[in-house]
Design a protein around this motif. Structure first.
Motif, short mmCIF file in Angstrom:
data_model
loop_
_atom_site.label_atom_id
_atom_site.label_comp_id
_atom_site.label_asym_id
_atom_site.label_seq_id
_atom_site.Cartn_x
_atom_site.Cartn_y
_atom_site.Cartn_z
N ALA A 136 0.84 -1.21 0.00
CA ALA A 136 0.00 0.00 0.00
C ALA A 136 0.87 1.26 0.00
CB ALA A 136 -0.94 0.00 1.21
N ASN A 137 1.91 1.28 0.82
CA ASN A 137 2.79 2.45 0.87
C ASN A 137 3.55 2.61 -0.45
OD1 ASN A 137 2.06 3.30 3.44
ND2 ASN A 137 3.67 2.12 4.45
N ASN A 138 3.97 1.50 -1.05
CA ASN A 138 4.64 1.58 -2.34
C ASN A 138 3.69 2.14 -3.40
OD1 ASN A 138 7.26 0.95 -3.65
ND2 ASN A 138 5.93 -0.21 -5.00
N SER A 139 2.43 1.75 -3.35
CA SER A 139 1.45 2.29 -4.30
C SER A 139 1.28 3.78 -4.12
CB SER A 139 0.10 1.58 -4.11
OG SER A 139 0.19 0.23 -4.48
N GLU A 140 1.31 4.24 -2.88
CA GLU A 140 1.18 5.68 -2.62
C GLU A 140 2.34 6.46 -3.23
OE1 GLU A 140 -1.31 7.39 -1.36
OE2 GLU A 140 -2.51 5.67 -0.74
N ASP A 192 11.64 -0.69 -6.76
CA ASP A 192 10.21 -0.55 -6.46
C ASP A 192 9.57 0.51 -7.35
OD1 ASP A 192 10.06 -2.54 -4.46
OD2 ASP A 192 11.01 -1.17 -3.04
N VAL A 193 10.29 1.59 -7.61
CA VAL A 193 9.83 2.66 -8.50
C VAL A 193 11.05 3.11 -9.32
CG1 VAL A 193 8.79 4.96 -8.68
CG2 VAL A 193 8.17 3.47 -6.76
N ALA A 194 10.84 3.33 -10.60
CA ALA A 194 11.91 3.86 -11.45
C ALA A 194 11.32 4.91 -12.37
CB ALA A 194 12.57 2.76 -12.27
N TRP A 195 12.17 5.85 -12.77
CA TRP A 195 11.77 6.88 -13.72
C TRP A 195 12.93 7.12 -14.68
CZ3 TRP A 195 13.65 11.84 -14.78
CH2 TRP A 195 12.83 12.62 -15.60
N VAL A 196 12.58 7.22 -15.98
CA VAL A 196 13.56 7.46 -17.04
C VAL A 196 13.11 8.68 -17.82
CG1 VAL A 196 14.60 6.54 -19.15
CG2 VAL A 196 14.16 5.01 -17.20
N ARG A 197 14.05 9.62 -18.06
CA ARG A 197 13.74 10.81 -18.86
C ARG A 197 13.20 10.42 -20.23
NH1 ARG A 197 19.09 12.28 -18.20
NH2 ARG A 197 19.23 12.42 -20.45
N LYS A 198 12.25 11.19 -20.73
CA LYS A 198 11.56 10.91 -21.99
C LYS A 198 12.52 10.73 -23.16
CE LYS A 198 7.83 12.80 -24.90
NZ LYS A 198 8.23 11.99 -26.00
N GLU A 199 13.51 11.61 -23.29
CA GLU A 199 14.41 11.52 -24.43
C GLU A 199 15.25 10.24 -24.39
OE1 GLU A 199 15.83 14.44 -21.36
OE2 GLU A 199 14.04 14.39 -22.60
N ARG A 200 15.57 9.75 -23.21
CA ARG A 200 16.31 8.49 -23.10
C ARG A 200 15.41 7.31 -23.45
NH1 ARG A 200 18.61 7.28 -17.86
NH2 ARG A 200 20.11 6.01 -18.98
N TRP A 201 14.16 7.35 -22.98
CA TRP A 201 13.20 6.29 -23.31
C TRP A 201 12.91 6.28 -24.81
CZ3 TRP A 201 11.39 1.90 -21.69
CH2 TRP A 201 10.22 1.38 -22.23
#
Length: 192
Positions: free
Chosen positions: A50-54, A89-98
């Protein structure tokens, strides 16, 4: 809880074999460390999930507003320069790299380190092992990483320059120049 499977060197998975193994076993949540050992992760307890979802929800809301990149959950793996395959658990990649990835790369575990990751300590995790893992994330190219320690009610903020800062749950966490404008106070969204 994490279980490690140890293989003799001749039986270690190549990247292609690891992808095939994951596709053949979609119910397994696993990573490969830099030594080639496979680590199986048990499902998270209810409160951890639940905390990870938050927290992933907060990153998704920020990203929808900014359209700055792609957000990944804990089932998204990444091949890293040290030969490991990790799934934070959570990752984010910049749009231009993706966007620079081919369709084939997007349909596998991409060969890139996310720009930002979050690891959330669960009841069965060893905090010292998680701290070591965070250093490996940064050494592999992650620019900003948060280790959220539920047991200490603190977040360890790891930066690309090697600096580590502790932030309590009642203080504001910021995405800095990696996720500009992203802010969250974990005490406001977590059940502890």
């Amino acid at each position: 809880m994490i279980f490690s499977l140890h293989f003799p060197p001749k039986l270690r998975f190549s990247d292609e074999e690891l992808v095939a193994f994951c596709l053949a076993n979609p119910d397994l949540n696993l990573e490969r460390d830099e030594k080639g050992e496979i680590q199986l992760m048990s499902p998270a307890h209810g409160l951890t999930s639940a905390n990870n979802s938050e927290i992933i929800g907060e990153v998704i809301i920020w990203n929808r507003r900014t359209k700055a990149g792609k957000v990944f959950d804990s089932s998204g793996g990444f091949f890293l320069p040290d030969t490991s395959m990790r799934a934070p658990d959570v990752a984010w990649v910049r749009k231009e790299r993706w966007d620079a990835l081919s369709k084939k790369e997007k349909h596998s575990f991409p060969y890139l380190a996310p720009d930002f990751i979050i690891e959330l300590e669960s009841d069965t995790d060893n905090l010292n092992k998680l701290k070591s893992k965070m250093k490996k994330w940064v050494a592999n190219g992650v620019r900003l990483a948060w280790l959220i320690s539920m047991s200490q009610k603190k977040t360890y903020v790891y930066r690309a320059n090697g600096e580590v800062k502790k932030v309590s749950f009642d203080q504001k966490l910021e995405g800095e120049d990696i996720l500009p404008g992203f802010e969250v106070i974990l005490a406001d969204i977590f059940e502890i």
